[in-house]
Scaffold this motif. Structure first.
Motif, PDB file in Angstrom:
ATOM      1  N   PHE A 114      13.110   5.012   1.801  1.00 28.89           N
ATOM      2  CA  PHE A 114      12.349   5.582   0.681  1.00 28.89           C
ATOM      3  C   PHE A 114      12.673   4.899  -0.645  1.00 28.89           C
ATOM      4  N   ARG A 115      13.895   4.534  -0.860  1.00 30.19           N
ATOM      5  CA  ARG A 115      14.263   3.890  -2.126  1.00 30.19           C
ATOM      6  C   ARG A 115      13.481   2.594  -2.334  1.00 30.19           C
ATOM      7  N   ALA A 116      13.233   1.878  -1.235  1.00 32.33           N
ATOM      8  CA  ALA A 116      12.533   0.603  -1.341  1.00 32.33           C
ATOM      9  C   ALA A 116      11.019   0.763  -1.487  1.00 32.33           C
ATOM     10  N   VAL A 117      10.453   1.793  -0.859  1.00 30.04           N
ATOM     11  CA  VAL A 117       8.987   1.937  -0.846  1.00 30.04           C
ATOM     12  C   VAL A 117       8.480   2.901  -1.907  1.00 30.04           C
ATOM     13  N   ARG A 118       9.372   3.611  -2.553  1.00 32.66           N
ATOM     14  CA  ARG A 118       8.966   4.674  -3.473  1.00 32.66           C
ATOM     15  C   ARG A 118       8.029   4.161  -4.568  1.00 32.66           C
ATOM     16  N   ARG A 119       8.342   3.035  -5.184  1.00 32.93           N
ATOM     17  CA  ARG A 119       7.522   2.534  -6.287  1.00 32.93           C
ATOM     18  C   ARG A 119       6.101   2.245  -5.822  1.00 32.93           C
ATOM     19  N   ASP A 120       5.953   1.562  -4.691  1.00 32.68           N
ATOM     20  CA  ASP A 120       4.619   1.236  -4.189  1.00 32.68           C
ATOM     21  C   ASP A 120       3.821   2.496  -3.882  1.00 32.68           C
ATOM     22  N   LEU A 121       4.468   3.481  -3.282  1.00 32.72           N
ATOM     23  CA  LEU A 121       3.763   4.727  -2.960  1.00 32.72           C
ATOM     24  C   LEU A 121       3.402   5.494  -4.224  1.00 32.72           C
ATOM     25  N   ALA A 122       4.300   5.513  -5.201  1.00 35.92           N
ATOM     26  CA  ALA A 122       4.025   6.241  -6.445  1.00 35.92           C
ATOM     27  C   ALA A 122       2.815   5.670  -7.170  1.00 35.92           C
ATOM     28  N   PHE A 123       2.634   4.345  -7.120  1.00 42.61           N
ATOM     29  CA  PHE A 123       1.493   3.724  -7.787  1.00 42.61           C
ATOM     30  C   PHE A 123       0.170   4.073  -7.095  1.00 42.61           C
ATOM     31  N   ALA A 124       0.236   4.566  -5.864  1.00 41.63           N
ATOM     32  CA  ALA A 124      -0.981   4.963  -5.157  1.00 41.63           C
ATOM     33  C   ALA A 124      -1.415   6.387  -5.480  1.00 41.63           C
ATOM     34  N   VAL A 125      -0.553   7.172  -6.144  1.00 41.00           N
ATOM     35  CA  VAL A 125      -0.898   8.549  -6.514  1.00 41.00           C
ATOM     36  C   VAL A 125      -1.920   8.529  -7.650  1.00 41.00           C
ATOM     37  N   ASP A 126      -2.917   9.389  -7.560  1.00 46.31           N
ATOM     38  CA  ASP A 126      -3.912   9.517  -8.629  1.00 46.31           C
ATOM     39  C   ASP A 126      -3.205   9.762  -9.960  1.00 46.31           C
ATOM     40  N   PRO A 127      -3.548   8.990 -11.013  1.00 49.03           N
ATOM     41  CA  PRO A 127      -2.873   9.163 -12.304  1.00 49.03           C
ATOM     42  C   PRO A 127      -2.929  10.577 -12.861  1.00 49.03           C
ATOM     43  N   SER A 128      -3.986  11.331 -12.522  1.00 55.19           N
ATOM     44  CA  SER A 128      -4.071  12.706 -13.019  1.00 55.19           C
ATOM     45  C   SER A 128      -3.081  13.625 -12.325  1.00 55.19           C
ATOM     46  N   LEU A 129      -2.624  13.249 -11.144  1.00 55.17           N
ATOM     47  CA  LEU A 129      -1.675  14.054 -10.388  1.00 55.17           C
ATOM     48  C   LEU A 129      -0.228  13.656 -10.641  1.00 55.17           C
ATOM     49  N   TYR A 130      -0.014  12.408 -11.006  1.00 51.93           N
ATOM     50  CA  TYR A 130       1.350  11.892 -11.105  1.00 51.93           C
ATOM     51  C   TYR A 130       2.247  12.721 -12.034  1.00 51.93           C
ATOM     52  N   PRO A 131       1.759  13.196 -13.205  1.00 55.23           N
ATOM     53  CA  PRO A 131       2.649  13.970 -14.083  1.00 55.23           C
ATOM     54  C   PRO A 131       3.156  15.277 -13.475  1.00 55.23           C
ATOM     55  N   GLU A 132       2.513  15.748 -12.398  1.00 56.78           N
ATOM     56  CA  GLU A 132       2.937  16.999 -11.773  1.00 56.78           C
ATOM     57  C   GLU A 132       4.155  16.817 -10.867  1.00 56.78           C
ATOM     58  N   ILE A 133       4.514  15.580 -10.538  1.00 57.49           N
ATOM     59  CA  ILE A 133       5.675  15.345  -9.668  1.00 57.49           C
ATOM     60  C   ILE A 133       6.928  15.632 -10.472  1.00 57.49           C
ATOM     61  N   GLU A 134       7.637  16.691 -10.093  1.00 61.71           N
ATOM     62  CA  GLU A 134       8.803  17.145 -10.858  1.00 61.71           C
ATOM     63  C   GLU A 134      10.127  16.691 -10.267  1.00 61.71           C
ATOM     64  N   GLY A 135      10.166  16.506  -8.956  1.00 59.49           N
ATOM     65  CA  GLY A 135      11.417  16.174  -8.298  1.00 59.49           C
ATOM     66  C   GLY A 135      11.484  14.728  -7.871  1.00 59.49           C
ATOM     67  N   THR A 136      12.402  14.442  -6.949  1.00 54.79           N
ATOM     68  CA  THR A 136      12.666  13.065  -6.533  1.00 54.79           C
ATOM     69  C   THR A 136      12.539  12.862  -5.028  1.00 54.79           C
ATOM     70  N   THR A 137      11.975  13.827  -4.305  1.00 49.92           N
ATOM     71  CA  THR A 137      11.955  13.741  -2.844  1.00 49.92           C
ATOM     72  C   THR A 137      10.759  12.938  -2.327  1.00 49.92           C
ATOM     73  N   ASP A 138      10.942  12.385  -1.128  1.00 48.29           N
ATOM     74  CA  ASP A 138       9.827  11.763  -0.425  1.00 48.29           C
ATOM     75  C   ASP A 138       8.771  12.805  -0.053  1.00 48.29           C
ATOM     76  N   SER A 139       9.199  14.033   0.206  1.00 45.85           N
ATOM     77  CA  SER A 139       8.270  15.082   0.618  1.00 45.85           C
ATOM     78  C   SER A 139       7.266  15.422  -0.487  1.00 45.85           C
ATOM     79  N   GLU A 140       7.733  15.515  -1.729  1.00 44.30           N
ATOM     80  CA  GLU A 140       6.830  15.832  -2.833  1.00 44.30           C
ATOM     81  C   GLU A 140       5.880  14.664  -3.107  1.00 44.30           C
ATOM     82  N   LEU A 141       6.374  13.445  -3.017  1.00 41.86           N
ATOM     83  CA  LEU A 141       5.496  12.288  -3.192  1.00 41.86           C
ATOM     84  C   LEU A 141       4.452  12.235  -2.078  1.00 41.86           C
TER      85      LEU A 141
END
Length: 278
Positions: A114-141
């Motif tokens: 997850f540490r290696a892929v997190r950035r790529d996956l985060a960039f795929a999240v809709d920008p309107s949804l991204y601010p709602e991510i509060e934690g650091t887990t793979d499950s929430e992403l």
């Protein structure tokens, strides 16, 4: 654990059975980690569309607030989760279930590397949804990827596309088996549960058998007497040892539970052409 059916006290599900979720938090029998003491969460629906949520970093077996609340919450759709961290911090925002609008989400398992892929996956999240991510887990992403791909419109298709992307990104980073998952999600009316892993050896997932048949088999069981005929419990481990009470959800399957019954359908990832952009 997820419950769907006639309103039932949360305490009946969390505490009263021989292998209740609180017991599993201390002594899980089938999980990778026998002790799940890195927090817990409870989500439930009452009158409005938005679910209530209670999460804590305390061990479930030792939290008096959970015991008190579970004796006061009566709901027809209830999610409960005990957490064993796969490497992220023990903090309240990392506890399941996760909520967005009228949706709840829980995930057992992990995104490999997850540490290696997190950035790529985060960039795929809709920008309107991204601010709602509060934690650091793979499950929430993972949840926000599913929302990005249309979880509110078509949960099986959205989860399939989110899984397809996770596997695509993971394999590009050298992970042969990028995802291990059992997932539950709901809108308060319908429950969807998924069992899948890239390796084909998924975490355990069970559902209750037909309540009417169980009542005939165990007429003196007090919990069965309180369950309506359309009630279903979906859980990582059986809550008790009643013979015939639990059916394993097959590998690579989506289970849908609604008022008219339940449906099992094959589940397979779908690699999206591109992540949607808000």
């Amino acid at each position: 654990m997820a419950y769907s059916g006639e309103p039932l006290l949360a305490r009946d599900l969390l505490y009263t059975s021989e292998n209740s979720l609180v017991v599993q938090s201390l002594r899980a029998r089938l999980g990778v980690d026998p002790t799940n003491g890195d927090g817990f969460g409870l989500g439930w629906y009452l009158d409005g569309p938005e679910p209530g949520l209670f999460r804590s970093t305390e061990p479930a077996w030792n939290d008096r607030n959970l015991h008190e609340l579970s004796g006061a919450i009566r709901s027809s759709m209830l999610f409960a989760h005990v957490r064993a961290s796969t490497g992220t911090a023990v903090q309240q925002t990392n506890c399941h279930p996760f909520r967005h609008g009228d949706r709840l989400w829980m995930h057992n398992g992990a995104i490999a590397g997850f540490r290696a892929v997190r950035r790529d996956l985060a960039f795929a999240v809709d920008p309107s949804l991204y601010p709602e991510i509060e934690g650091t887990t793979d499950s929430e992403l993972f949840f926000h990827l599913a929302l990005t791909f249309g979880l509110e419109d078509d949960p099986p298709a959205a989860v399939a596309r989110a899984v397809g992307l996770i596997e695509q990104v993971g394999r590009a980073h050298g992970e042969p088996f990028p995802l291990q998952m059992t997932v539950a999600t709901t809108d308060g009316r319908t429950l969807w549960a998924f069992r899948y892993s890239s390796e084909g050896r998924s975490r355990s997932l069970f559902r209750t058998a037909d309540v009417s048949a169980l009542r005939e088999q165990y007429p003196d069981n007090p919990i069965l007497a309180r369950l309506a005929l359309d009630s279903r419990v979906v859980t990582s481990e059986p809550l008790g040892g009643l013979r015939g009470a639990w059916r394993e959800v097959p590998e690579a399957t989506c289970l849908t539970v609604h008022r008219d019954g339940e449906e099992l359908a094959p589940f397979a990832p779908v690699v999206p052409e591109a992540a949607p952009v808000g």
